[in-house]
Design a protein around this motif. Structure first.
Motif, PDB file in Angstrom:
ATOM      1  N   GLY A 567     -22.426  42.897   5.489  1.00  0.00           N
ATOM      2  CA  GLY A 567     -22.242  43.071   6.789  1.00  0.00           C
ATOM      3  C   GLY A 567     -22.077  44.442   7.103  1.00  0.00           C
ATOM      4  O   GLY A 567     -23.346  45.081   7.128  1.00  0.00           O
ATOM      5  N   SER A 568     -21.218  45.219   7.708  1.00  0.00           N
ATOM      6  CA  SER A 568     -21.283  46.372   8.266  1.00  0.00           C
ATOM      7  C   SER A 568     -21.645  47.447   7.200  1.00  0.00           C
ATOM      8  O   SER A 568     -21.829  48.828   7.473  1.00  0.00           O
ATOM      9  CB  SER A 568     -20.000  46.903   9.011  1.00  0.00           C
ATOM     10  N   ASN A 569     -21.391  47.054   5.964  1.00  0.00           N
ATOM     11  CA  ASN A 569     -21.529  47.696   4.657  1.00  0.00           C
ATOM     12  C   ASN A 569     -23.244  48.012   4.531  1.00  0.00           C
ATOM     13  O   ASN A 569     -23.638  48.784   3.404  1.00  0.00           O
ATOM     14  CB  ASN A 569     -20.938  47.763   3.414  1.00  0.00           C
ATOM     15  N   PHE A 570     -24.007  47.233   5.181  1.00  0.00           N
ATOM     16  CA  PHE A 570     -25.468  47.364   4.814  1.00  0.00           C
ATOM     17  C   PHE A 570     -25.924  48.356   5.463  1.00  0.00           C
ATOM     18  O   PHE A 570     -26.747  48.517   6.633  1.00  0.00           O
ATOM     19  CB  PHE A 570     -26.089  45.681   5.462  1.00  0.00           C
ATOM     20  N   THR A 571     -26.037  49.672   4.986  1.00  0.00           N
ATOM     21  CA  THR A 571     -26.513  50.877   5.449  1.00  0.00           C
ATOM     22  C   THR A 571     -27.815  51.323   4.759  1.00  0.00           C
ATOM     23  O   THR A 571     -28.182  52.326   5.117  1.00  0.00           O
ATOM     24  CB  THR A 571     -25.347  51.949   5.278  1.00  0.00           C
ATOM     25  N   PHE A 572     -27.938  50.834   3.507  1.00  0.00           N
ATOM     26  CA  PHE A 572     -29.203  51.451   2.991  1.00  0.00           C
ATOM     27  C   PHE A 572     -29.898  50.267   2.218  1.00  0.00           C
ATOM     28  O   PHE A 572     -29.463  49.571   1.516  1.00  0.00           O
ATOM     29  CB  PHE A 572     -28.439  52.356   1.550  1.00  0.00           C
ATOM     30  N   ALA A 573     -31.140  50.298   2.308  1.00  0.00           N
ATOM     31  CA  ALA A 573     -32.046  49.248   1.699  1.00  0.00           C
ATOM     32  C   ALA A 573     -33.762  49.773   1.377  1.00  0.00           C
ATOM     33  O   ALA A 573     -33.944  50.611   2.353  1.00  0.00           O
ATOM     34  CB  ALA A 573     -32.319  47.967   2.315  1.00  0.00           C
TER      35      ALA A 573
ATOM     36  N   PRO B   6     -10.943  44.561 -18.565  1.00  0.00           N
ATOM     37  CA  PRO B   6     -10.405  44.025 -17.111  1.00  0.00           C
ATOM     38  C   PRO B   6     -11.287  43.606 -16.204  1.00  0.00           C
ATOM     39  O   PRO B   6     -12.139  44.327 -16.079  1.00  0.00           O
ATOM     40  CB  PRO B   6      -9.263  44.778 -16.664  1.00  0.00           C
ATOM     41  N   ASN B   7     -10.996  42.321 -15.709  1.00  0.00           N
ATOM     42  CA  ASN B   7     -11.890  41.881 -14.661  1.00  0.00           C
ATOM     43  C   ASN B   7     -11.491  42.440 -13.250  1.00  0.00           C
ATOM     44  O   ASN B   7     -10.163  42.767 -13.004  1.00  0.00           O
ATOM     45  CB  ASN B   7     -11.876  40.264 -14.430  1.00  0.00           C
ATOM     46  N   ASN B   8     -12.622  42.408 -12.347  1.00  0.00           N
ATOM     47  CA  ASN B   8     -12.066  43.010 -11.043  1.00  0.00           C
ATOM     48  C   ASN B   8     -11.749  41.907 -10.187  1.00  0.00           C
ATOM     49  O   ASN B   8     -12.244  40.680 -10.300  1.00  0.00           O
ATOM     50  CB  ASN B   8     -13.408  43.608 -10.408  1.00  0.00           C
ATOM     51  N   PRO B   9     -10.773  42.151  -9.272  1.00  0.00           N
ATOM     52  CA  PRO B   9     -10.454  41.127  -8.333  1.00  0.00           C
ATOM     53  C   PRO B   9     -11.522  40.642  -7.586  1.00  0.00           C
ATOM     54  O   PRO B   9     -12.672  41.237  -7.348  1.00  0.00           O
ATOM     55  CB  PRO B   9      -9.546  41.724  -7.414  1.00  0.00           C
ATOM     56  N   VAL B  10     -11.596  39.136  -7.158  1.00  0.00           N
ATOM     57  CA  VAL B  10     -12.551  38.671  -6.734  1.00  0.00           C
ATOM     58  C   VAL B  10     -13.020  39.035  -5.210  1.00  0.00           C
ATOM     59  O   VAL B  10     -11.911  39.101  -4.510  1.00  0.00           O
ATOM     60  CB  VAL B  10     -12.363  37.067  -6.845  1.00  0.00           C
ATOM     61  N   THR B  11     -14.210  39.131  -4.536  1.00  0.00           N
ATOM     62  CA  THR B  11     -14.259  39.321  -3.326  1.00  0.00           C
ATOM     63  C   THR B  11     -15.454  38.680  -2.643  1.00  0.00           C
ATOM     64  O   THR B  11     -16.093  37.633  -3.462  1.00  0.00           O
ATOM     65  CB  THR B  11     -14.908  41.074  -3.408  1.00  0.00           C
ATOM     66  N   GLY B  12     -15.912  38.714  -1.447  1.00  0.00           N
ATOM     67  CA  GLY B  12     -16.814  38.120  -0.814  1.00  0.00           C
ATOM     68  C   GLY B  12     -17.002  36.651  -0.809  1.00  0.00           C
ATOM     69  O   GLY B  12     -15.791  36.032  -0.793  1.00  0.00           O
TER      70      GLY B  12
END
Lengths: 820, 65
Positions: A567-573, B6-12
């Motif tokens: 989303g809005s974090n797509f700032t670099f490619a 430790p695992n990271n919390p799930v995102t996305g």
């Protein structure tokens, strides 16, 4: 996320030392293959994530980051191989951050300042290394098989956890189901055992109560009215008296066991069973006589077994990681080739089943007799144990079916029970008969004790079976809900990606594919991808679309996926040479797509096509000074840039060393490069070459002629406006240009081979020095002479072909070409 | 020493899928306790291993599975 302001690369991949200033804006790296473009891409990836996917992915064999990321001459000094990035973080009020990372300590970069919020942003970046799109991914997204595409896109969208949970739930569900079946069987066996002890044909509550109450009445105990979970059949029986019998064998139990054993022997030796076994023996003999059929059956059985062992996301044999559904599909596809073998094997196994069950029943019954025998007929025990020992492999062979030879051996005499067994049973029976008959009360007491014992066993087995059934039901239900819901979410995600992808693709192909649409179709472990082709229907991208269109699709799909993921974090490619096949007609639209749809994303683009670079600049995607153009590469020096000032210094130094060959080569390559640029900027007519390979002789004379014509046109226009001073200056410039051209002797190439650029390398340093000086003078005429500008002149054009003026970037030169 | 990372919390997208799944589980009448344990395991802890899922579904461990 971040924007890259500047990158410094030292002793890394093919680069010795290189600093590129991106200024937080789009940047292009151009150069022929093998000039170091990928080194810049690798450095960006390494600097931001500590990894280079090209060196760590599948198929990289013995190549590793630690050993092969440093420049070949610094391979033993990984600490020297480092990347320093100057970053800006828009989400932290454009905070400036410096990140330095060397190969030795790839996971421990030096970050300044290292505040928690900065570290958090950089950690997100490490977790999203997909900012680099190379042709590998592009092919994987567009042209790969559905299973492979699904893997790649799932990895990009971080869907691995979605698949892992599905796999874990499936494994659990399978295991619970297996346990449920096993414990149900144990429960049924315990139920049959109880029924036999109760001496009733079927275990029914009423009949149980009736049978038990007969014995309880004999013993003067109160009758049982109902059977609850805790009801004791011998409730009220005098405690401390387990059995009234003084003998070691319970006559009632032993009599029951003998009856069971005799029945089992009788069932196995009936004429029907014997005939069945003989028929099966004949059929399996015929089957094993045909090696092709026998082989098919073996393979088919192996594959069936393999499927039953697929319970997690890995091959059950070698632990290679697989998507569980893909692996199952693969084995099932192979199995389809053996459909006939499956039918044959299944039919035979089904007929073998009742025989195997009879053998198991007999073995269980004889085990009880053997136990009694050990107490009351010891001399006969070995007869029973010998037979039972022989029985075990027969049961196993018939159950396994393969190898067929063992099945045949087992079937051959399976219904023949050695006379020794009958003798042993008779002996045990005789010994049991010899046991004094219990009184009616003793028999009733023994009955109640035995039945209570078996009732407890049955209750426990039933409880276990019920719990296993509940677990299996819950696990199956949870799995089903998960599959349904995760599929819904994924379908929604894919629909969004599909819509965005279609929109982007239509944007760049609006001239001929304005009605374009696409279909992303997820199914178990696969992701179908079909695209519309000029109103003829949907087909795989590689079916009818050109390579250029496929490249465009790959980029559009990547952008749609990244938009969905970040989303809005797509700032670099980084787009690493992924647009090489996009045709000229659509390049401007690709540039516009990146500019208009991703105004907050900084793109670093690499290309080996300098015309593409020009398109990027002219379309405004890349700023005039935001690119680097590599000319060549050497292991000693790394990539060489086309920077004018450096070129002349390089030539001078080579000549000082007497290295005419290098000086001549650099001069010729540079002149070819720069005069192609000049021809482009001045719209100089050049004789067309189909292969696009223009030598110096093809581009220098037209460039000079065109510049002279422009100066003379400018002179006429100045005169038309009455600006005689300007006209004189332009006339003077034209003369100086003509003189410089003559001084270079380029006007003599056609008639004097001795001074042709092909011969430069054969000159002495003394002879070549004036040649280099002359060309230096000539080239300078095409550049603005202000140090802060130093840009090439270019024509300002009003489309389609009205030449307005000759200008430089700073405005110092502005020669009007429009007459009064 | 426990060396498990430790695992990271799930995102996305995975988080979205897991949340839909848990809401639907509750709707289907699965015990709130089971749903709460699954949420803690797969979303808060980001642990989707076989062992963790088994422990969340059958915490009394009275299964041979």
């Amino acid at each position: 996320m971040i924007l890259v302001e500047e990158i410094t690369i030292e002793e890394f991949r093919g680069i010795r030392k290189l600093t590129l200033s991106f200024k937080g804006k789009n940047f292009a790296v151009c150069g022929p293959n093998g000039t170091g473009k990928s080194g810049v891409v690798d450095a960006l990836e390494f600097g931001l994530t500590g990894n280079i996917s090209r060196l760590s992915g599948g198929g990289t064999g013995a190549i590793s980051l630690k050993k092969h990321a440093p420049h070949v001459d610094s391979r033993d000094y990984p600490e020297k191989a480092k990347v320093t990035l100057s970053l800006r973080i828009p989400s932290l009020k454009d905070k400036r951050v410096t990140l330095e990372r060397n190969v030795r300590d790839a996971n421990a970069p030096t970050i300044t300042p290292s505040t928690p919020e900065v570290l958090e942003v950089l950690k997100q970046l490490e977790n999203h290394p997909e900012f680099v799109l190379s042709r590998r991914e592009l092919i994987a997204y567009v042209l790969a098989q559905p299973g492979k595409r699904s893997e790649e896109i799932q990895a990009l969208l971080r869907l691995d956890q979605v698949g892992e949970l599905r796999s874990a739930l499936k494994t659990l569900s399978n295991a619970c189901s297996k346990e449920d079946i096993a414990l149900k069987k144990v429960s049924v066996e315990a139920r049959d055992h109880l029924a036999r002890a109760l001496e009733i044909p079927e275990l029914e509550t009423e009949k149980l109560i009736e049978a038990v109450n007969v014995r309880r009445t004999i013993l003067g105990l109160t009758t049982i009215e109902e059977l609850a979970g805790t009801t004791s059949l011998h409730d009220g029986l005098k405690t401390g008296t387990k059995s009234a019998i003084t003998f070691k064998v319970n006559k009632t139990e032993a009599t029951s066991d003998l009856k069971t054993a005799k029945e089992a022997m009788a069932k196995l030796t009936t004429a029907d069973t014997t005939k069945d076994c003989a028929d099966l023996h004949t059929q399996i003999t015929a089957l094993s006589a045909d090696p092709t059929v026998a082989d098919s059956v073996s393979r088919e059985k192996f594959l069936q077994t393999a499927i039953s062992f697929i319970s997690e996301a890995a091959c059950p044999v070698c632990d290679t990681e697989w998507d569980i559904d893909t692996l199952r599909d693969l084995v099932e596809t192979k199995l389809k080739k053996f459909e006939e073998a499956t039918k044959t094997r299944t039919a035979l196994e089904k007929r073998l089943e009742p025989i195997t069950e009879l053998l198991q029943e007999l073995d269980g019954a004889l085990a009880a007799i053997e136990k009694h025998s050990k107490t009351i007929a010891t001399e006969h025990t070995s007869k029973l144990s010998t037979y039972r020992t022989a029985l075990t492999p027969k049961i196993k062979a018939l159950r396994n079916f393969l190898p067929l030879t063992e099945t045949l051996i087992s079937l051959h005499d399976v219904t023949v029970i050695p006379s020794e067994v009958a003798e042993a049973i008779a002996a045990v029976e005789a010994a049991v008969i010899a046991i004094p008959e219990p009184t009616q009360q003793e028999a009733a007491r023994d009955y109640l004790i035995l039945c209570q014992d078996r009732l407890e066993t049955y209750r426990e087995a039933a409880r276990d079976a019920k719990r296993a059934e509940e677990h299996a039901t819950l696990a199956q239900s949870v799995y089903d809900v998960y599959v349904e819901e995760s599929n819904k979410v994924l379908e929604g995600v894919y629909k969004q990606v599909e819509d965005e992808f279609g929109g982007y693709y239509r944007f760049i192909n609006n001239d001929d594919e304005g009605a374009f649409s696409a279909k992303l179709t997820p199914s178990m472990g696969k992701l179908g991808f079909d695209v519309e082709f000029y109103g003829r229907g949907h087909f795989p991208p590689g079916a009818y679309h050109s390579e250029g269109h496929q490249d465009g699709m790959g980029v559009c799909l990547y952008l749609a996926l990244m938009q969905r993921l970040q989303g809005s974090n797509f700032t670099f490619a980084v787009l690493d040479d992924v647009l090489m096949s996009v045709d000229t007609g659509h390049r401007r639209e690709v540039c516009n797509l990146l500019k208009e749809h991703f105004p907050n994303t900084q793109f670093v683009l690499t290309t080996h096509d300098e015309v593409w670079l020009k398109h990027m600049v002219s379309a405004g995607l890349i700023g005039a000074t935001n690119s680097v153009h590599f000319s060549n590469w050497t292991p000693d020096h790394g990539p060489a840039e086309w920077l004018s000032r450096d070129i002349w210094t390089e030539i001078d130094e080579a000549l000082k060393d007497g290295d005419v060959h290098t000086a001549a080569s650099v001069l010729r390559h540079y002149l070819e490069h720069i005069f192609k640029d000049i021809c482009h900027n001045l719209r100089a007519p050049v004789e067309f070459k189909g292969d696009g390979r223009y030598e110096l002789g093809d581009v220098l004379p037209p460039a000079v002629k065109r510049f002279k014509d422009i100066l003379l046109d400018g002179k006429k226009v100045a005169e038309s406006w009455g600006r005689t001073d300007d006209a004189k200056l332009l006339e003077e410039r034209e003369k100086i240009l003509a003189e410089s051209f003559r001084a270079s002797s380029a006007d003599q190439w056609q008639i004097n081979p001795a001074i042709h650029y092909n011969e430069w390398a054969n000159l002495t340093a003394a002879d070549f020095t004036p040649v280099a000086t002359a060309f230096h003078n000539l080239v300078e005429k095409f550049f603005c002479n202000k140090t802060e500008c130093a840009g090439l002149y270019y024509l300002a054009i009003t489309p389609p072909k009205t030449f307005d003026a000759l200008r430089c970037a700073c405005g110092e030169t502005n020669i009007n070409l429009k007459k009064k | 020493m426990d060396t498990k990372q430790p695992n990271n919390p799930v995102t996305g997208v995975p988080k979205q899928a897991f949340e839909h799944f848990l809401i639907e589980l509750e709707k289907k009448g699965v015990s709130p306790d089971v749903v709460a344990r699954l949420k803690k395991t797969i979303i808060d802890q980001g642990d989707v291993s076989d062992g963790a899922i088994k422990a969340a579904l059958f915490p009394d461990n009275n299964t041979a599975v």
